[in-house]
Write an enzyme that holds these catalytic residues in place. Sequence first.
Site, PDB file in Angstrom:
ATOM      1  N   ARG A 170      -0.771  -4.865  -9.021  1.00 30.22           N
ATOM      2  CA  ARG A 170      -0.678  -3.405  -9.013  1.00 30.22           C
ATOM      3  C   ARG A 170      -1.804  -2.802  -9.848  1.00 30.22           C
ATOM      4  O   ARG A 170      -1.579  -1.986 -10.743  1.00 30.22           O
ATOM      5  CB  ARG A 170       0.693  -2.972  -9.546  1.00 30.22           C
ATOM      6  CG  ARG A 170       1.098  -1.623  -8.976  1.00 30.22           C
ATOM      7  CD  ARG A 170       2.535  -1.296  -9.158  1.00 30.22           C
ATOM      8  NE  ARG A 170       2.774  -0.010  -8.542  1.00 30.22           N
ATOM      9  CZ  ARG A 170       3.954   0.418  -8.146  1.00 30.22           C
ATOM     10  NH1 ARG A 170       5.015  -0.322  -8.303  1.00 30.22           N
ATOM     11  NH2 ARG A 170       4.090   1.604  -7.600  1.00 30.22           N
ATOM     12  N   CYS A 171      -3.002  -3.257  -9.563  1.00 27.26           N
ATOM     13  CA  CYS A 171      -4.122  -2.946 -10.427  1.00 27.26           C
ATOM     14  C   CYS A 171      -5.388  -3.138  -9.629  1.00 27.26           C
ATOM     15  O   CYS A 171      -5.534  -4.122  -8.924  1.00 27.26           O
ATOM     16  CB  CYS A 171      -4.090  -3.905 -11.612  1.00 27.26           C
ATOM     17  SG  CYS A 171      -5.592  -3.916 -12.585  1.00 27.26           S
ATOM     18  N   GLN A 226      -0.498  -9.462   2.273  1.00 25.57           N
ATOM     19  CA  GLN A 226      -0.912  -8.068   2.173  1.00 25.57           C
ATOM     20  C   GLN A 226      -2.218  -7.824   2.933  1.00 25.57           C
ATOM     21  O   GLN A 226      -2.664  -6.690   3.027  1.00 25.57           O
ATOM     22  CB  GLN A 226      -1.128  -7.701   0.699  1.00 25.57           C
ATOM     23  CG  GLN A 226       0.129  -7.826  -0.139  1.00 25.57           C
ATOM     24  CD  GLN A 226      -0.110  -7.649  -1.624  1.00 25.57           C
ATOM     25  OE1 GLN A 226       0.446  -8.372  -2.426  1.00 25.57           O
ATOM     26  NE2 GLN A 226      -0.919  -6.676  -2.020  1.00 25.57           N
ATOM     27  N   GLU A 283      -1.156   2.323  -8.441  1.00 25.66           N
ATOM     28  CA  GLU A 283      -1.237   1.496  -9.637  1.00 25.66           C
ATOM     29  C   GLU A 283      -1.386   2.286 -10.918  1.00 25.66           C
ATOM     30  O   GLU A 283      -1.265   1.703 -11.999  1.00 25.66           O
ATOM     31  CB  GLU A 283      -2.399   0.537  -9.496  1.00 25.66           C
ATOM     32  CG  GLU A 283      -3.730   1.254  -9.427  1.00 25.66           C
ATOM     33  CD  GLU A 283      -4.833   0.344  -8.942  1.00 25.66           C
ATOM     34  OE1 GLU A 283      -4.655  -0.231  -7.870  1.00 25.66           O
ATOM     35  OE2 GLU A 283      -5.825   0.214  -9.637  1.00 25.66           O
TER      36      GLU A 283
END
Lengths: 290, 776, 167
Positions: free
Chosen positions: B361-362, B211, B731
Site C-alpha cells: 500500500r505504498c 494484481q 496509500e
Amino acid sequence: MIAQSFNYEAPDTLAKAIALLQKYGDEAKILSGGHSLIPMMKLRFATPECLIDINDIPGLSHIKEEGGVLKIGALTREAEVEHSDLLKKHFPIFGDVTKLIADPQVRNRGTLGGNLAHGDAANDHPAVMLALNATVIATGPDGERAIPIDEFFFGFYMTALQPDEILTEIQIPIPEGNTGNAYHKLERKVGDYATAGVAVQLTLDQSGNCTAAGIGLTNVNPTPLRAARSEQALLGKPITEASIAEAAQYASEDCSPSSDLRGSEEYKRAMVAVLVKRMIHKALERAGVK
Amino acid sequence: MGHSMKRKEDARFIQGKGHYVDDIKLPGMLYMDIVRSPYAYAKIKNIDTEAALKVPGVVAVVTGRDLEKYNLHWMPTLMSDTQMVLPTDTVMYQAQEVAAVIATSRYAARDGREAVLVEYEPMKPVMDPYKSLLPNAPVLRPDKPGKTDNHIWHWEVGDKEKTEAVFAKAEVVVKQDMYIPRIHVASIETCGCVADYDKVNNHLTMYMTTQAPHAIRTVIALVAGHVGLTEEKIRVISPDLGGGFGGKVPVYPGYVIAIAVSFLVGAPVKWIEDRSENLQADSFARDYHITAEMAGTKDGKILATRFKVLADHGYTDASANPSKFPTGLFSIGTGSYDYGTAYMEADAVYTNKPPGGVAYRCSFRVTEAVHAIERITDRFALEVGKDPAELRMQNFIKKEDFPWKSPTGWTYDSGDYHAGLKKAMDAIDYAGLRKEQAEKRAKGELMGIGISTFTEIVGAGPSKDFDILGIKMFDSAEIRVHPTGKAIARFGTKSQGQGHETTYAQIIAEELGIPAEHIQVEEGDTDTAPYGLGTYASRSTPTAGAAAAMAARKLRDKARKIAAYLLEVSEADLEWEPGKFFVKGAPEKVKTIQEIVFAAYTNHPQGMEAGFEATHYYDPPNLTFPSGAYICVVDVDKETGGINVRRFVAIDDCGHIINPMIVQGQVHGGLTQGIAPAMYEELIYDEAGNILNGTLMDYLVPTAVESPSWETGHVVTPSPHHPIGAKGVGESPTVGAPPAIANAIVDALSPYGITHLDIPITPFKVWKALKEKGAI
Amino acid sequence: MLKQITVTVNGAQHTAEVEPRLLLVHLIREVLNLTGTHIGCDTSSCGACTILLDGKSVKSCTILAVQANGKSVTTIEGMIQNGELHPLQEGFKENHALQCGFCTPGMIMRATELLANNPNPTEEEIRWGISGNLCRCTGYNNIVKAIEYAGAKMRGEEPASTEPQFV
C-alpha cells in the site's frame, strides 16, 4: 492446516465416555469446545488416535446455586458464563474475564471445563478459580472426586486429572459479607493471551478487616499461580495503601514469568504489581468499600 | 463526479457470490501442498519421497531436481535478480519451498507433505543486515557469478557536497537512527492459483491471485517460453481478490510449481496457501534501517536533509519496484518542505530471510521516506523548541510555488499544505489540545499530540523513466458502447477492493453521459482486457482512470461527427452537455448519446468506421503528488505503557474526487493499516533464523477494538496534468499515519527526555523507555 | 472410518459420509459447494469462516463436520429471504462497509448473532462484538455504521444517513 486422521466417538453418557477413555488411554483426547485442541491438531502438534466428543452428554452444562455453593457444569460455554445473571450477582469477575477471552465466536464454543482441563497457565480461568477458591469435580470409573483448585495444576499442560477422568463440574463457594472480585489482563490486542493477568477476590467484615483474600495470576509462571504471600499481606486487618503495595510487591516477586514477544521478565513482574494493585482497588470498590 | 454512488460490485459480495480463486473447482483437479524448510539456511542432503508417494491419493512429489530437468528451478525476479522455484542444493530462509506434493484432495496432499522426509545440514544463518556486510560473513549467493560479498546494490540521489557544506555550517543539526520494521500485507485472502494446462491445445489458463495479470502473463512466457508456452498460449485470469495491498504483485514459487505440475501431469492443479505459509514465506514489506539527519537554523528554518539506508532484502532482491528505481520512490523523502538541498543513499544486502520488498500500500518505499522526514522534522522541532505545527507551517512549500522542483529532482504538481494542516488543526482543536496537555503534564499525566504532513508520489509512471522488466508503466482502457447505448469497459488494472467497477463507470459516465449503471467494467482477464501494468502504488486512477477519460473523449469526438451528420450541421455548431449534442442557439435540435451510438451501428456517415469503440493507452506526463495533514492524540498509561489513540483526524488532498464514499473508505482502511505497523505489527526473527510470530495469533493485525474511530476530510488542489484532476489516494493513509502516531507517542513521553522510539511502539517499549529515563 | 452425518444447511437437509477430521468449513465449501464462507487463517483468528450453528456464530474452521451432525447451519447464502436482502446485507452495501468482500460474509454472520442478542448495541459493544473478525480493507468505521444501520432497520426505526461524513 489439516489434522491427522483419527477415530471419532460421541458417547451420550458419562459412563460410555469414561469407558472409551479406559479403552484408548493416552491416545484419546476429550473434545469439548475444541478451540485449543483442534488448532493443535491442525498443526499436527496433537495427533490423538481417538477424539471423544462429550458435547452430547446431558447434565454437564449448567450454572446453579445449591447450598451456598455455585455449581458450573464443565460444558458450560464461555458465552453462557459471560451473560449469566446469576454469576453477575455474586461474581462480576466472570464478566471481566470472559470478555477478555479470545472473541465472541470462540466463546460460543469454548467451555469453562476445557479452559481449566487444558492446564495452560496462559488461560484465564485458572487464576480466577484460584482467587475464588474453587473445587474441581472429576468423574472417573469410581465416580466423582473433588479436587481443590490448589491441587489441580501440576505442570506445563498437566493437571491432577487421571487419564480415565473427565472434569465435570466446578464448584465455587459463595462468599458472605462484603465481597468483591475483579480480573484484568494486559494483552497486546483483544483476544490475545495475557502479558500478565490478575484475579482478586476480597471479603471484609463489618469493621473493615479483610477476612478472606484470593489472588491468582495468569501467564506469569509455568503453572497458574496463587499469590499466597500477597493474600497474607492483606488478611486480618483493614486494607491500606501500604498493604496493597506490599501485596503487589510480593506477587511480582513470587511469580516466575519468562521473557517473550509480550515483554521482558522485568516488565511482566512490574505489570503483575500494577494489576494486583488495580484489581484490589476494583474488588474493594465492588465490595462497597469505596 | 463527486457523487457517492453505491458500489456496483457489492451485490455479489454481500450475498456470498464473490468468486475468489479458492472457489474454483475444475473437473479432475488435483491439489498441491508444499513442503517447507524448518531451517533458515541449510544444505539439502536428501529428499526421500517414497513414503509420501504411498499415501493414498498422492500422485506425485516434485523437487528442485525434477524442475532442473526443464530448467524451471530458478526464475527471474522483477528486479533482475534470481529466485529459486524449488531448491536443488540449499535452502535460504525458514519456510522456503522444498518440494511439492500433488494429490487428489487437499487432505491427501497434506498427509503426503507430512510424509516427505528431508535431510538437512543446517548452517548458521545471516540474520542481521549489518553483520551481512562484514568481511567474515558467509557469501550467501555463490550461485551468482563473481559474487564475493552480500552487497546487492548502492544507490544515491541529491547533491552530496552541497548538502555536506550546509550541514557543516548549520546552527542546528539533529540525527536519528530509525528502523522501519519488516511487515506483511496480510490480506485476508492468502495467495493461490489453479493452473490448468490443456495438453491437446497447448494452452494454459492460469487463475491466480494477482494484481497485475498482464505483466504476469509476460513473465510466465519469459520463464516457460522455452518449453513451448509462448505468450499467446497463456491466459491469466485474476478473479475477485480478497485484498492485495502489493502482496499479490510478485510471482511466488508456488504459482510456477503449479504451472509446471499441470504441464507435466496434464490436469488442473490447485494451490492455496495457509495463512502461516503466507506470513512466513510471501513477500515482506519495508525493512529499512535509516539514519536521518536534518540541518537548520535556530529559529526553525529547515536547510538540508541527509538520509542513509541499509535495506534488508532477504536472500534475493525480489522487490516490486520500477526497474530504474532500486529504492522505489524513496527520494520523495524531502517531504512537504521548502529547502534547497538533500542527499540520500542506500545499500541493499542479502540475509537469510524471505525475499520481497513489496510496495505494501505504498508507491515503492514512500512509507519509509515519509516516516524518516516526518520523524526527523519533529525531532528538529523539539531541538529548536518550536511547536511542530508552527515549524511545519514555517517550512511548507507555498501554494503559489507549484509546480515545485524538489532537491531530489521531482516536480510536485500541486498542493496547498498550509490549508490542509490548518483544516486538521481546526477540526481537532489543536490549541485546546495543547492547553489540555499542559494541564495534564502538570499533574504527571501523559498525553501526546502528533502531526504528519506528508507528500506522496503516485501514478507510476511516465514512460521516459518508468518500466517493469522493460514494459513501460502506462495503463489502458477499452470502451465498447453497444447499439442500445449501454457499454462495457475493460482495463489493464485489477481491483482488490478499490471499487473500480464503480469508479471507472463514473468517470466514463461523466465523460459520455451514459448512466454509470449501464457501464459494465471488467478487469483481470488477459484474453479480453487491454494490456496494462496492474493495480498497486495508487496508480489506477492516475493511469487507467485517465485512460478511461481519454478513451471516452475519443468516443465523444466520434459522437460529435455523427451528431453533426444526423443534425445536418457542422461540428463547430454543436455544443456538448453530458449525454447530448445540440445545435448552438437551438437546443431543441438535439441528439442524445444513445441516439448517436445507435446511429453508429445503423446510420453512420459514409466513410466513417462503423461501431462505437475506443481504446486508450495512457502514458502520464508526470506523477501525481497527493498530500495529507494528519493529527493524532494519544493518552499513555504511565504505569503499564498502554497507549490509547483518543482521536485521529486525517485531511487528505487527492485532487478531484470521483466518489467521496469510496475515497473515504480507502482512507479509513489505510489508516488502520497505518496504526498496524505503528503499534502492532512486525515480523520478528531470532538469531537462528526462526520466525517468532508467523501466525495471526502473534502477528497482530488490528481488530475493530484497536482501530479508533477515524475522522476524515479533504482539501482539493486538482492535479493540473491529469485529465480529470485526480491524484490517487489508496496509500496516503498507510504512508501518513505511522509517523503521526509515533510523533504523538514520543510527544507524550518527551517531558522525560524521550526523543524517539522505533515502530511498532508497544506498551512494553514505552514502559522500558520510561524506566530507562527514571520516570517510573 | 467414515461417519454419516445429516446437517441442515440454510433450511435444506444434507446427508454426507465424511472423514471425522473434515472441517465444517470444508464440508460447507467443498462438499456442499457453498463458497460464500471463506478461509483466511489457520488459527481461529480471522473470522472469515464464521457461520451460524444452531443460531450461534462460530468459526467453522475450528469445528469438525461431524460435530454439526443433527444441527442447523446458516451461511451467507441463507441470509436472503424471499428475494429480500437481510438488513445487514443492505446495511453493508449502503454504508460502504466492504471493499474486497472477503471478510464480509463472516462479518455479516457474526453481526447477525450480535444483533439477535443485543438489538441496539453501542459503538463500543459493536467493536467488541466483531473483535473476532479481521477486516484488512475498511478500517472498521463503516462496518460499525452498517451494523447500526441494520439494527435500526430491524427495530423498525429510520437508520442514520449513509452519506459519508467529513470533518
